[in-house]
Scaffold this motif. Structure first.
Motif, PDB file in Angstrom:
ATOM      1  N   ASP A  63     -61.273   4.715 -55.871  1.00  0.00           N
ATOM      2  CA  ASP A  63     -60.969   4.283 -54.506  1.00  0.00           C
ATOM      3  C   ASP A  63     -61.917   4.936 -53.507  1.00  0.00           C
ATOM      4  O   ASP A  63     -62.104   6.155 -53.513  1.00  0.00           O
ATOM      5  CB  ASP A  63     -59.527   4.652 -54.143  1.00  0.00           C
ATOM      6  N   HIS A  64     -62.524   4.131 -52.654  1.00  0.00           N
ATOM      7  CA  HIS A  64     -63.373   4.674 -51.589  1.00  0.00           C
ATOM      8  C   HIS A  64     -63.301   3.769 -50.374  1.00  0.00           C
ATOM      9  O   HIS A  64     -63.031   2.569 -50.474  1.00  0.00           O
ATOM     10  CB  HIS A  64     -64.817   4.875 -52.052  1.00  0.00           C
ATOM     11  N   ASP A  65     -63.536   4.361 -49.210  1.00  0.00           N
ATOM     12  CA  ASP A  65     -63.400   3.677 -47.920  1.00  0.00           C
ATOM     13  C   ASP A  65     -64.519   4.175 -47.028  1.00  0.00           C
ATOM     14  O   ASP A  65     -64.461   5.291 -46.509  1.00  0.00           O
ATOM     15  CB  ASP A  65     -62.026   3.995 -47.323  1.00  0.00           C
ATOM     16  N   GLU A  66     -65.554   3.339 -46.843  1.00  0.00           N
ATOM     17  CA  GLU A  66     -66.787   3.763 -46.177  1.00  0.00           C
ATOM     18  C   GLU A  66     -66.982   3.004 -44.868  1.00  0.00           C
ATOM     19  O   GLU A  66     -66.868   1.782 -44.837  1.00  0.00           O
ATOM     20  CB  GLU A  66     -67.986   3.521 -47.093  1.00  0.00           C
ATOM     21  N   TRP A  67     -67.309   3.731 -43.800  1.00  0.00           N
ATOM     22  CA  TRP A  67     -67.475   3.136 -42.475  1.00  0.00           C
ATOM     23  C   TRP A  67     -68.874   3.438 -41.936  1.00  0.00           C
ATOM     24  O   TRP A  67     -69.365   4.568 -42.031  1.00  0.00           O
ATOM     25  CB  TRP A  67     -66.446   3.717 -41.500  1.00  0.00           C
ATOM     26  N   LEU A  68     -69.479   2.401 -41.348  1.00  0.00           N
ATOM     27  CA  LEU A  68     -70.728   2.520 -40.599  1.00  0.00           C
ATOM     28  C   LEU A  68     -70.429   2.019 -39.191  1.00  0.00           C
ATOM     29  O   LEU A  68     -70.138   0.841 -38.999  1.00  0.00           O
ATOM     30  CB  LEU A  68     -71.831   1.684 -41.254  1.00  0.00           C
ATOM     31  N   ILE A  69     -70.484   2.928 -38.211  1.00  0.00           N
ATOM     32  CA  ILE A  69     -69.939   2.653 -36.877  1.00  0.00           C
ATOM     33  C   ILE A  69     -71.068   2.647 -35.842  1.00  0.00           C
ATOM     34  O   ILE A  69     -71.892   3.561 -35.778  1.00  0.00           O
ATOM     35  CB  ILE A  69     -68.884   3.708 -36.497  1.00  0.00           C
ATOM     36  N   SER A  70     -71.070   1.620 -35.008  1.00  0.00           N
ATOM     37  CA  SER A  70     -72.113   1.441 -33.997  1.00  0.00           C
ATOM     38  C   SER A  70     -71.909   2.384 -32.813  1.00  0.00           C
ATOM     39  O   SER A  70     -70.831   2.948 -32.627  1.00  0.00           O
ATOM     40  CB  SER A  70     -72.090  -0.001 -33.481  1.00  0.00           C
ATOM     41  N   PRO A  71     -72.925   2.519 -31.979  1.00  0.00           N
ATOM     42  CA  PRO A  71     -72.734   3.202 -30.694  1.00  0.00           C
ATOM     43  C   PRO A  71     -71.783   2.397 -29.811  1.00  0.00           C
ATOM     44  O   PRO A  71     -71.508   1.223 -30.074  1.00  0.00           O
ATOM     45  CB  PRO A  71     -74.140   3.234 -30.084  1.00  0.00           C
ATOM     46  N   ILE A 107     -63.424  -3.771 -34.901  1.00  0.00           N
ATOM     47  CA  ILE A 107     -63.774  -3.523 -33.506  1.00  0.00           C
ATOM     48  C   ILE A 107     -62.799  -2.522 -32.906  1.00  0.00           C
ATOM     49  O   ILE A 107     -61.600  -2.517 -33.232  1.00  0.00           O
ATOM     50  CB  ILE A 107     -63.777  -4.830 -32.680  1.00  0.00           C
ATOM     51  N   SER A 108     -63.329  -1.657 -32.059  1.00  0.00           N
ATOM     52  CA  SER A 108     -62.511  -0.709 -31.313  1.00  0.00           C
ATOM     53  C   SER A 108     -62.824  -0.842 -29.828  1.00  0.00           C
ATOM     54  O   SER A 108     -63.989  -0.972 -29.444  1.00  0.00           O
ATOM     55  CB  SER A 108     -62.799   0.734 -31.760  1.00  0.00           C
ATOM     56  N   VAL A 109     -61.790  -0.820 -28.990  1.00  0.00           N
ATOM     57  CA  VAL A 109     -61.996  -0.906 -27.541  1.00  0.00           C
ATOM     58  C   VAL A 109     -61.657   0.419 -26.866  1.00  0.00           C
ATOM     59  O   VAL A 109     -61.618   0.497 -25.637  1.00  0.00           O
ATOM     60  CB  VAL A 109     -61.166  -2.048 -26.916  1.00  0.00           C
ATOM     61  N   ASP A 110     -61.430   1.460 -27.679  1.00  0.00           N
ATOM     62  CA  ASP A 110     -61.123   2.773 -27.119  1.00  0.00           C
ATOM     63  C   ASP A 110     -62.024   3.860 -27.717  1.00  0.00           C
ATOM     64  O   ASP A 110     -61.599   4.980 -27.963  1.00  0.00           O
ATOM     65  CB  ASP A 110     -59.648   3.131 -27.324  1.00  0.00           C
ATOM     66  N   GLY A 111     -63.275   3.472 -27.972  1.00  0.00           N
ATOM     67  CA  GLY A 111     -64.256   4.450 -28.429  1.00  0.00           C
ATOM     68  C   GLY A 111     -64.092   4.900 -29.860  1.00  0.00           C
ATOM     69  O   GLY A 111     -64.649   5.920 -30.257  1.00  0.00           O
ATOM     70  N   GLY A 112     -63.336   4.158 -30.659  1.00  0.00           N
ATOM     71  CA  GLY A 112     -63.189   4.502 -32.062  1.00  0.00           C
ATOM     72  C   GLY A 112     -61.868   5.125 -32.435  1.00  0.00           C
ATOM     73  O   GLY A 112     -61.685   5.532 -33.583  1.00  0.00           O
ATOM     74  N   THR A 113     -60.927   5.209 -31.495  1.00  0.00           N
ATOM     75  CA  THR A 113     -59.616   5.785 -31.800  1.00  0.00           C
ATOM     76  C   THR A 113     -58.777   4.838 -32.653  1.00  0.00           C
ATOM     77  O   THR A 113     -58.115   5.247 -33.608  1.00  0.00           O
ATOM     78  CB  THR A 113     -58.863   6.133 -30.501  1.00  0.00           C
TER      79      THR A 113
END
Length: 205
Positions: A63-71, A107-113
Motif C-alpha cells: 500500500d502506498h499513497d503518493e502526492w505531487l502538489i502544485s504551488p 483540488i484544495s481551496v484552503d492551501g492544502g488543508t
C-alpha cells in the motif's frame, strides 16, 4: 507497422502555472508527500510527452499513497480557468481487468488543508495502455478562490507506474500543447514493461 517518430509537441506556455519537469525536482513551489511504502514522485527520462523528462510515481507491491502538489494559484485572475496535463498509465493494471491503483487529480481551496477529487483515470473511459493522453479539467466553479492547489495522487498496491507532463493552469482559450503525441513511444515503453510484468508473474507463481 512503424509510421515514423512521434511529432514533437509545440509548446505555448502561456499559462499562469506551467511545468514540464525539465529542471530540478520537485520544481520550485511544488511539494511531494508520501505514505505507506513511500515510492514517491520523481522526475524520469523513461517517458515524456515533451522534452526529456516527466514526473512519475512507480508501482510497489504494498500500500502506498503518493502526492505531487502544485504551488498555490490565484484563480480570481482568470475568467475561464482550466487545469491541463498529459498523462500516461496502464489500463490493464489500473482499470480492467486489474484495478490495483488510481491516478487522481485533487483540488484544495484552503492551501492544502483539505482536498476534493476532480478526476481519475476511470473518468476517461477505456484508454490504451502506455499511450499519452491530454486532459482538460474546467476550474470555473473555483474561479472566486485565491488560494488553490492542484495535486496528482497515485494510490494503490502492485499496479504500474504513472507519468504526467506539461501541466498548466490556463485560460480556456490559451493553447498549452496544440500538437498531440502518437502511440509510438507507448509501444516502445510497452516492450520495456513486458519484462517487468513477466518477472512479477513469475515471482507470484
Amino acid at each position: 507497422v512503424y509510421c515514423g517518430p512521434s511529432p514533437t509537441p509545440t509548446l505555448v506556455p502561456v499559462c499562469d502555472v506551467y511545468e514540464d519537469f525539465e529542471g530540478a525536482f520537485p520544481p520550485s513551489g511544488w511539494t511531494i508527500q508520501t505514505s505507506g511504502y513511500g515510492n514517491q514522485w520523481d522526475a524520469t527520462d523513461i517517458q515524456s510527452f515533451s522534452g526529456s523528462f516527466s514526473a512519475y510515481s512507480n508501482f510497489f507491491a504494498g500500500d502506498h499513497d503518493e502526492w505531487l502538489i502544485s504551488p498555490s494559484v490565484d484563480l480570481t485572475q482568470f475568467t475561464w480557468p482550466e487545469f491541463r496535463f498529459a498523462w500516461f498509465a496502464s489500463y490493464y493494471w489500473m482499470v480492467d481487468p486489474i484495478d490495483n491503483a488510481d491516478l487522481i487529480v485533487q483540488i484544495s481551496v484552503d492551501g492544502g488543508t483539505s482536498w476534493t477529487p476532480l478526476w481519475s483515470e476511470h473518468d476517461y473511459g477505456e484508454f490504451s495502455t502506455w499511450f499519452w493522453y491530454q486532459e482538460t479539467i474546467s476550474l470555473e466553479p473555483y474561479k472566486t478562490e485565491s488560494d488553490v492547489k492542484l495535486a496528482f495522487q497515485y494510490v494503490g498496491n502492485d499496479a504500474a507506474p504513472v507519468f504526467v507532463d506539461v501541466v498548466g493552469v490556463c485560460e480556456s482559450d490559451e493553447p498549452l500543447v496544440p500538437v498531440p503525441a502518437t502511440g509510438f513511444t507507448g509501444l516502445a515503453f510497452l516492450l520495456i514493461v513486458i519484462g517487468v510484468i513477466t518477472r512479477r508473474i513469475q515471482r507470484k507463481n
